[in-house]
Write a protein that holds these residues in place. Structure first.
Motif, PDB file in Angstrom:
ATOM      1  N   VAL A  98       0.820  -1.223   0.000  1.00  0.00           N
ATOM      2  CA  VAL A  98       0.000   0.000   0.000  1.00  0.00           C
ATOM      3  C   VAL A  98       0.851   1.269   0.000  1.00  0.00           C
ATOM      4  N   LYS A  99       2.030   1.221   0.628  1.00  0.00           N
ATOM      5  CA  LYS A  99       2.911   2.406   0.666  1.00  0.00           C
ATOM      6  C   LYS A  99       3.301   2.860  -0.743  1.00  0.00           C
ATOM      7  N   ASP A 100       3.419   1.878  -1.650  1.00  0.00           N
ATOM      8  CA  ASP A 100       3.836   2.184  -3.023  1.00  0.00           C
ATOM      9  C   ASP A 100       2.735   2.870  -3.838  1.00  0.00           C
ATOM     10  N   GLU A 102       1.603   5.698  -3.015  1.00  0.00           N
ATOM     11  CA  GLU A 102       1.944   7.111  -2.895  1.00  0.00           C
ATOM     12  C   GLU A 102       2.222   7.728  -4.272  1.00  0.00           C
ATOM     13  N   LEU A 121      -6.754   4.793   3.662  1.00  0.00           N
ATOM     14  CA  LEU A 121      -5.323   4.985   3.353  1.00  0.00           C
ATOM     15  C   LEU A 121      -5.021   6.470   3.185  1.00  0.00           C
ATOM     16  N   GLN A 124      -4.793   8.009   6.430  1.00  0.00           N
ATOM     17  CA  GLN A 124      -3.543   7.632   7.102  1.00  0.00           C
ATOM     18  C   GLN A 124      -2.344   8.370   6.535  1.00  0.00           C
ATOM     19  N   ILE A 126      -1.260   8.340   3.163  1.00  0.00           N
ATOM     20  CA  ILE A 126      -0.690   7.878   1.891  1.00  0.00           C
ATOM     21  C   ILE A 126      -1.431   8.654   0.799  1.00  0.00           C
ATOM     22  N   HIS A 127      -0.687   9.423   0.012  1.00  0.00           N
ATOM     23  CA  HIS A 127      -1.351  10.316  -0.946  1.00  0.00           C
ATOM     24  C   HIS A 127      -1.408   9.727  -2.339  1.00  0.00           C
TER      25      HIS A 127
END
Ligand code: ARG
Length: 222
Positions: A98-100, A102, A121, A124, A126-127
């Protein structure tokens, strides 16, 4: 049902018949109850309002049981376990987690648990740019066409599509499920008799092996 959701519910293009796991499940439940089942294809967006206003008697549409929804409708006992996954183009190696997401463009089906998960997300921190589609196949098509970098949807339809079109899609399965979800059949709150009957039939088809047969037909035996 919103019959745009293989292998749970879709319209067979040749026969124009409803097909899928949920279709077989409802046929089996109806048979246990000595009822005739008729399927209606409705847009996901209006599916709960349509039940509340008695356009149909229940929803069986790979619908996740959520607290919010349970304020408006009653749910049967859970009949299927699911989770969200990320789908990317088959040749894309940028996204593993999920971080990817961004800085990417992400698609979901409007008003689904994938939509709610994506909104979380964003909260939290994460754009990404979030695009919402009326159906899940619409989102997947835009991914294939290069207008999205990822789609967040249920594992069942994701794995089905990736198996059918391995040159287009791949499913990112991290080492941990993104969500834990259970599908339930929704019934109007003023119809407790039907809810009770459905739960009883569900129990019987689980006990007599019918559920297992339907499961294996659509998902294999492993
Ligand atoms: N399980 C997800 C949810 O409840 C997606 C279900 C979408 N189902 C469908 N037939 N389109 O939000």
């Amino acid at each position: 049902m919103d019959a745009t959701y293989p292998p749970f519910e879709y319209i067979n293009e040749t026969t124009k018949e409803f097909e899928g796991f949920d279709v077989d499940l409802m046929k089996a439940i109806a048979q246990k109850l000595g009822l005739k089942v008729e399927f209606k294809n409705v847009a996901w967006e209006g599916i709960i309002p349509g039940l509340v206003t008695h356009q149909y008697d229940c929803i069986c549409s790979a619908m996740t049981i959520t607290e919010e929804r349970a304020k408006q409708v009653d749910f049967s006992d859970p009949y299927f376990i699911a989770s969200q996954v990320i789908v990317v183009r088959a040749d894309d190696d940028r996204i593993h987690d999920v971080k990817d997401l961004e800085g990417r463009v992400v698609g979901v089906q409007l008003g689904t648990t994938g939509d709610f998960f994506a909104e979380d997300l964003l909260k939290q921190g994460i754009h990404f740019e979030l695009k919402k589609y009326k159906t899940t196949p619409d989102a997947l098509l835009d991914l294939k066409n290069g207008n999205l970098d990822a789609v967040i949807i249920d594992n069942g339809i994701a794995l089905w599509m990736a198996k059918k079109c391995p040159e287009d899609y791949k499913v990112i399965t991290g080492n941990k499920s993104l969500t834990h979800e259970e599908y339930g059949i929704a019934v109007a709150k003023d119809n407790p008799e039907l809810l009770k009957a459905i739960n009883q039939a569900l129990k019987e088809i689980k006990e007599d092996g019918t559920y297992q047969k339907i499961y294996e037909k659509w998902f294999g035996s492993s």
